[in-house]
Design a protein around this motif. Structure first.
Motif, PDB file in Angstrom:
ATOM      1  N   LYS A 147       0.838  -1.201   0.000  1.00 27.89           N
ATOM      2  CA  LYS A 147       0.000   0.000   0.000  1.00 27.89           C
ATOM      3  C   LYS A 147       0.878   1.258   0.000  1.00 27.89           C
ATOM      4  CE  LYS A 147      -3.076   1.068   3.402  1.00 27.89           C
ATOM      5  NZ  LYS A 147      -4.193   0.851   4.316  1.00 27.89           N
ATOM      6  N   ASN A 148       1.936   1.247   0.785  1.00 29.49           N
ATOM      7  CA  ASN A 148       2.839   2.395   0.820  1.00 29.49           C
ATOM      8  C   ASN A 148       3.554   2.588  -0.514  1.00 29.49           C
ATOM      9  OD1 ASN A 148       2.504   3.440   3.453  1.00 29.49           O
ATOM     10  ND2 ASN A 148       3.620   1.704   4.261  1.00 29.49           N
ATOM     11  N   VAL A 149       3.911   1.499  -1.173  1.00 33.82           N
ATOM     12  CA  VAL A 149       4.569   1.598  -2.485  1.00 33.82           C
ATOM     13  C   VAL A 149       3.610   2.204  -3.502  1.00 33.82           C
ATOM     14  CG1 VAL A 149       5.524   0.250  -4.388  1.00 33.82           C
ATOM     15  CG2 VAL A 149       6.187  -0.279  -2.043  1.00 33.82           C
ATOM     16  N   VAL A 150       2.348   1.763  -3.474  1.00 35.98           N
ATOM     17  CA  VAL A 150       1.362   2.291  -4.421  1.00 35.98           C
ATOM     18  C   VAL A 150       1.144   3.780  -4.177  1.00 35.98           C
ATOM     19  CG1 VAL A 150      -1.074   2.211  -5.069  1.00 35.98           C
ATOM     20  CG2 VAL A 150       0.213   0.091  -4.793  1.00 35.98           C
ATOM     21  N   TYR A 151       0.945   4.166  -2.916  1.00 34.72           N
ATOM     22  CA  TYR A 151       0.710   5.578  -2.614  1.00 34.72           C
ATOM     23  C   TYR A 151       1.922   6.442  -2.943  1.00 34.72           C
ATOM     24  CZ  TYR A 151      -3.553   4.185  -0.172  1.00 34.72           C
ATOM     25  OH  TYR A 151      -4.777   3.686   0.126  1.00 34.72           O
ATOM     26  N   MET A 152       3.121   5.939  -2.678  1.00 33.41           N
ATOM     27  CA  MET A 152       4.311   6.706  -2.999  1.00 33.41           C
ATOM     28  C   MET A 152       4.447   6.842  -4.517  1.00 33.41           C
ATOM     29  SD  MET A 152       8.291   6.258  -1.992  1.00 33.41           S
ATOM     30  CE  MET A 152       8.673   5.128  -3.288  1.00 33.41           C
ATOM     31  N   SER A 153       4.138   5.782  -5.249  1.00 30.56           N
ATOM     32  CA  SER A 153       4.203   5.844  -6.714  1.00 30.56           C
ATOM     33  C   SER A 153       3.213   6.864  -7.264  1.00 30.56           C
ATOM     34  CB  SER A 153       3.911   4.472  -7.313  1.00 30.56           C
ATOM     35  OG  SER A 153       4.862   3.537  -6.868  1.00 30.56           O
ATOM     36  N   LEU A 154       2.029   6.901  -6.682  1.00 31.08           N
ATOM     37  CA  LEU A 154       1.043   7.900  -7.107  1.00 31.08           C
ATOM     38  C   LEU A 154       1.530   9.317  -6.811  1.00 31.08           C
ATOM     39  CD1 LEU A 154      -2.291   6.193  -6.007  1.00 31.08           C
ATOM     40  CD2 LEU A 154      -1.489   6.598  -8.340  1.00 31.08           C
ATOM     41  N   ALA A 155       2.148   9.504  -5.668  1.00 32.71           N
ATOM     42  CA  ALA A 155       2.657  10.829  -5.312  1.00 32.71           C
ATOM     43  C   ALA A 155       3.795  11.246  -6.246  1.00 32.71           C
ATOM     44  CB  ALA A 155       3.118  10.839  -3.855  1.00 32.71           C
ATOM     45  N   VAL A 156       4.670  10.312  -6.586  1.00 26.25           N
ATOM     46  CA  VAL A 156       5.769  10.625  -7.508  1.00 26.25           C
ATOM     47  C   VAL A 156       5.209  10.946  -8.892  1.00 26.25           C
ATOM     48  CG1 VAL A 156       7.760   9.636  -8.718  1.00 26.25           C
ATOM     49  CG2 VAL A 156       7.525   9.332  -6.258  1.00 26.25           C
ATOM     50  N   GLY A 157       4.228  10.167  -9.344  1.00 28.93           N
ATOM     51  CA  GLY A 157       3.597  10.443 -10.637  1.00 28.93           C
ATOM     52  C   GLY A 157       2.935  11.804 -10.652  1.00 28.93           C
ATOM     53  N   MET A 158       2.242  12.119  -9.570  1.00 29.17           N
ATOM     54  CA  MET A 158       1.593  13.424  -9.460  1.00 29.17           C
ATOM     55  C   MET A 158       2.639  14.544  -9.481  1.00 29.17           C
ATOM     56  SD  MET A 158      -0.969  14.649  -6.431  1.00 29.17           S
ATOM     57  CE  MET A 158       0.294  14.591  -5.184  1.00 29.17           C
ATOM     58  N   LEU A 159       3.760  14.318  -8.838  1.00 36.10           N
ATOM     59  CA  LEU A 159       4.829  15.308  -8.807  1.00 36.10           C
ATOM     60  C   LEU A 159       5.405  15.538 -10.201  1.00 36.10           C
ATOM     61  CD1 LEU A 159       6.607  17.054  -6.906  1.00 36.10           C
ATOM     62  CD2 LEU A 159       8.150  15.104  -6.781  1.00 36.10           C
ATOM     63  N   PHE A 160       5.693  14.445 -10.931  1.00 36.72           N
ATOM     64  CA  PHE A 160       6.246  14.583 -12.277  1.00 36.72           C
ATOM     65  C   PHE A 160       5.259  15.244 -13.230  1.00 36.72           C
ATOM     66  CE2 PHE A 160       9.369  11.085 -11.290  1.00 36.72           C
ATOM     67  CZ  PHE A 160      10.466  11.924 -11.323  1.00 36.72           C
ATOM     68  N   TYR A 161       3.984  14.971 -13.046  1.00 36.86           N
ATOM     69  CA  TYR A 161       2.972  15.582 -13.901  1.00 36.86           C
ATOM     70  C   TYR A 161       2.836  17.081 -13.621  1.00 36.86           C
ATOM     71  CZ  TYR A 161      -1.564  16.764 -15.852  1.00 36.86           C
ATOM     72  OH  TYR A 161      -2.570  17.368 -16.544  1.00 36.86           O
TER      73      TYR A 161
END
Length: 92
Positions: free
Chosen positions: A5-19
């Motif tokens: 769950k933490n990996v998924v949420y961190m990946s979403l946050a990184v994706g949001m940051l890059f976008y």
């Protein structure tokens, strides 16, 4: 499952940051859009850091130590209660 769950949420946050980085305004120093961009960037980085902290398990040893302390306190309380019961039985 917890780490996943933490990996998924961190990946979403990184994706949001890059976008969002290309769309944030860092050109006008001291303007409200720049202040918002800096605050937003800091918050996104804090979220990523928090999830990375959980994934790496930095507090795992501290959590284990706290669990041992809580078990000892529970055991001491049980011993105290049992000792009082014995005292009450002798008084009868």
């Amino acid at each position: 499952m917890k780490g996943f769950k933490n990996v998924v949420y961190m990946s979403l946050a990184v994706g949001m940051l890059f976008y969002s980085i290309p769309q944030l305004n860092f050109r006008e120093v001291g303007s409200l859009p720049m202040i918002f961009s800096v605050i937003w960037l800091v918050m996104a980085l804090l979220i990523i850091a928090a999830h990375l902290h959980q994934i790496l398990g930095v507090d795992e040893e501290k959590r284990k130590q706290q669990l041992r302390i809580n078990r000892m306190k529970k055991w001491q309380m049980e011993q105290l209660v049992q000792g009082r019961r014995k005292l009450l039985q002798f008084r009868k």
